[in-house]
Design a protein around this motif. Structure first.
Motif, PDB file in Angstrom:
ATOM      1  N   MET A 141       0.818  -1.214   0.000  1.00  0.00           N
ATOM      2  CA  MET A 141       0.000   0.000   0.000  1.00  0.00           C
ATOM      3  C   MET A 141       0.859   1.275   0.000  1.00  0.00           C
ATOM      4  O   MET A 141       0.343   2.365  -0.195  1.00  0.00           O
ATOM      5  CB  MET A 141      -0.920   0.007   1.226  1.00  0.00           C
ATOM      6  N   GLU A 142       2.165   1.116   0.236  1.00  0.00           N
ATOM      7  CA  GLU A 142       3.015   2.305   0.287  1.00  0.00           C
ATOM      8  C   GLU A 142       3.056   3.038  -1.059  1.00  0.00           C
ATOM      9  O   GLU A 142       3.070   4.268  -1.113  1.00  0.00           O
ATOM     10  CB  GLU A 142       4.432   1.909   0.709  1.00  0.00           C
ATOM     11  N   TRP A 143       3.066   2.263  -2.159  1.00  0.00           N
ATOM     12  CA  TRP A 143       3.124   2.902  -3.473  1.00  0.00           C
ATOM     13  C   TRP A 143       1.847   3.668  -3.763  1.00  0.00           C
ATOM     14  O   TRP A 143       1.866   4.685  -4.452  1.00  0.00           O
ATOM     15  CB  TRP A 143       3.398   1.858  -4.556  1.00  0.00           C
ATOM     16  N   LEU A 144       0.703   3.179  -3.213  1.00  0.00           N
ATOM     17  CA  LEU A 144      -0.549   3.896  -3.409  1.00  0.00           C
ATOM     18  C   LEU A 144      -0.537   5.244  -2.700  1.00  0.00           C
ATOM     19  O   LEU A 144      -1.127   6.216  -3.173  1.00  0.00           O
ATOM     20  CB  LEU A 144      -1.723   3.054  -2.897  1.00  0.00           C
ATOM     21  N   ALA A 145       0.161   5.289  -1.556  1.00  0.00           N
ATOM     22  CA  ALA A 145       0.227   6.539  -0.797  1.00  0.00           C
ATOM     23  C   ALA A 145       1.043   7.594  -1.519  1.00  0.00           C
ATOM     24  O   ALA A 145       0.897   8.794  -1.253  1.00  0.00           O
ATOM     25  CB  ALA A 145       0.817   6.275   0.585  1.00  0.00           C
ATOM     26  N   ILE A 188       1.125   8.039  -4.964  1.00  0.00           N
ATOM     27  CA  ILE A 188       0.685   8.388  -6.314  1.00  0.00           C
ATOM     28  C   ILE A 188      -0.219   9.614  -6.364  1.00  0.00           C
ATOM     29  O   ILE A 188      -0.458  10.165  -7.445  1.00  0.00           O
ATOM     30  CB  ILE A 188      -0.032   7.201  -6.995  1.00  0.00           C
ATOM     31  N   SER A 189      -0.733  10.053  -5.208  1.00  0.00           N
ATOM     32  CA  SER A 189      -1.612  11.225  -5.197  1.00  0.00           C
ATOM     33  C   SER A 189      -1.735  11.749  -3.775  1.00  0.00           C
ATOM     34  O   SER A 189      -1.357  11.059  -2.816  1.00  0.00           O
ATOM     35  CB  SER A 189      -3.001  10.870  -5.742  1.00  0.00           C
ATOM     36  N   PRO A 190      -2.279  12.945  -3.610  1.00  0.00           N
ATOM     37  CA  PRO A 190      -2.500  13.483  -2.264  1.00  0.00           C
ATOM     38  C   PRO A 190      -3.615  12.763  -1.500  1.00  0.00           C
ATOM     39  O   PRO A 190      -3.829  13.054  -0.313  1.00  0.00           O
ATOM     40  CB  PRO A 190      -2.882  14.945  -2.535  1.00  0.00           C
ATOM     41  N   LEU A 191      -4.329  11.857  -2.142  1.00  0.00           N
ATOM     42  CA  LEU A 191      -5.430  11.143  -1.503  1.00  0.00           C
ATOM     43  C   LEU A 191      -4.916   9.963  -0.690  1.00  0.00           C
ATOM     44  O   LEU A 191      -3.765   9.537  -0.853  1.00  0.00           O
ATOM     45  CB  LEU A 191      -6.428  10.654  -2.556  1.00  0.00           C
ATOM     46  N   SER A 192      -5.770   9.393   0.153  1.00  0.00           N
ATOM     47  CA  SER A 192      -5.389   8.221   0.929  1.00  0.00           C
ATOM     48  C   SER A 192      -5.245   7.016  -0.002  1.00  0.00           C
ATOM     49  O   SER A 192      -5.852   6.986  -1.082  1.00  0.00           O
ATOM     50  CB  SER A 192      -6.442   7.926   1.996  1.00  0.00           C
ATOM     51  N   PRO A 193      -4.452   6.001   0.377  1.00  0.00           N
ATOM     52  CA  PRO A 193      -4.270   4.822  -0.470  1.00  0.00           C
ATOM     53  C   PRO A 193      -5.580   4.127  -0.823  1.00  0.00           C
ATOM     54  O   PRO A 193      -5.772   3.684  -1.959  1.00  0.00           O
ATOM     55  CB  PRO A 193      -3.366   3.922   0.374  1.00  0.00           C
ATOM     56  N   VAL A 194      -6.485   4.006   0.138  1.00  0.00           N
ATOM     57  CA  VAL A 194      -7.761   3.329  -0.102  1.00  0.00           C
ATOM     58  C   VAL A 194      -8.588   4.084  -1.134  1.00  0.00           C
ATOM     59  O   VAL A 194      -9.172   3.487  -2.050  1.00  0.00           O
ATOM     60  CB  VAL A 194      -8.554   3.171   1.214  1.00  0.00           C
ATOM     61  N   VAL A 195      -8.633   5.392  -1.016  1.00  0.00           N
ATOM     62  CA  VAL A 195      -9.391   6.213  -1.959  1.00  0.00           C
ATOM     63  C   VAL A 195      -8.769   6.133  -3.357  1.00  0.00           C
ATOM     64  O   VAL A 195      -9.479   5.988  -4.355  1.00  0.00           O
ATOM     65  CB  VAL A 195      -9.463   7.676  -1.485  1.00  0.00           C
TER      66      VAL A 195
END
Length: 253
Positions: free
Chosen positions: A1-5, A7-14
């Motif tokens: 999930m770190e890479w998701l955090a 990629i954008s200012p949004l939360s990884p889940v979003v």
């Protein structure tokens, strides 16, 4: 999930939810002709900063419609597109000059009224479907798209009036929207929006969206003309009624 955090200012889940939703909405647009982009922006509006909503959505839809166009370009009604594009350029230039938002609620109600009339009212006069009418449609819808982000139903309703096959309707709509969303890069670039902060999210949403488009076009071949027309009308009507409700809410608050 770190890479998701990252990629954008949004939360990884979003971020993950929006990436998956991009695939689903692209499949909807490819199989029914329209609806996915509006569903996507309505969802994005719940979780994204207002300043980033329309430019990010525009770039994602550029990729989605561009992929659909690449897969169905043989069915494009080129004379219609050739007349639509100059109008879209005029609309983009006006939007870049204004860089303001018209009164909340008015645009939503105007779009909804146009779409509902086109679907259920008398057919547009031949003059409205001619070169001048198409030119004006390109300009107006591109201008609106830069301010409200969801001109798809309006463009789709206009394209449908030309009586193309379901493949022709989907392909021509994708071509018109590809060019229209391309103008947003110019409009919001001039306005100073930093696309780099959202680049990875945009690219991932586009990638998954292309997969959704491929699946949707496969489904389109198994849908009869009658079922396609019914589904197309139902989706556009539902979206228009949603815009009426949204427009009235904003106008009265």
């Amino acid at each position: 999930m770190e890479w998701l955090a990252a990629i954008s200012p949004l939360s990884p889940v979003v971020s993950l939810g929006l990436i998956l939703l991009s695939g689903v909405t692209s499949m909807i647009s490819a199989s029914l002709g329209v609806g996915g982009g509006t569903l996507l922006i309505m969802t994005m509006a719940q979780v994204m900063p207002a300043a980033a909503l329309i430019p990010v959505h525009g770039m994602v839809q550029l990729g989605s419609n561009g992929g659909r166009l690449a897969m169905s370009w043989r069915h494009v009604h080129w004379p219609l597109l050739a007349t639509f594009v100059p109008g879209a350029l005029v609309g983009a230039l006006v939007a870049g000059w204004l860089l303001i938002r018209l009164p909340s609620g008015v645009l939503e109600l105007s779009i909804a009224a146009f779409v509902l009339y086109t679907l259920w009212g008398p057919g547009l006069p031949k003059r409205a479907l001619g070169r001048l009418g198409t030119l004006i449609a390109g300009a107006v819808t591109t201008l609106l798209s830069s301010f409200v982000g969801a001109s798809g139903p309006m463009v789709a309703a206009f394209v449908k009036q030309h009586g193309n096959s379901r493949q022709g309707t989907v392909a021509t709509f994708a071509a018109c929207m590809t060019f229209q969303h391309l103008t947003k890069a110019f409009v919001f670039g001039v306005a100073g929006f930093l696309f780099a902060d959202w680049l990875w999210l945009i690219l991932l949403m586009i990638g998954v969206g292309v997969l959704g488009t491929w699946l949707g076009l496969r489904l389109l071949h198994h849908v009869s003309e009658r079922r396609f027309d019914t589904g197309f009308r139902v989706v556009l009507t539902a979206l228009s009624l949603r815009l009426v409700w949204l427009g009235m809410t904003r106008l009265l608050t």
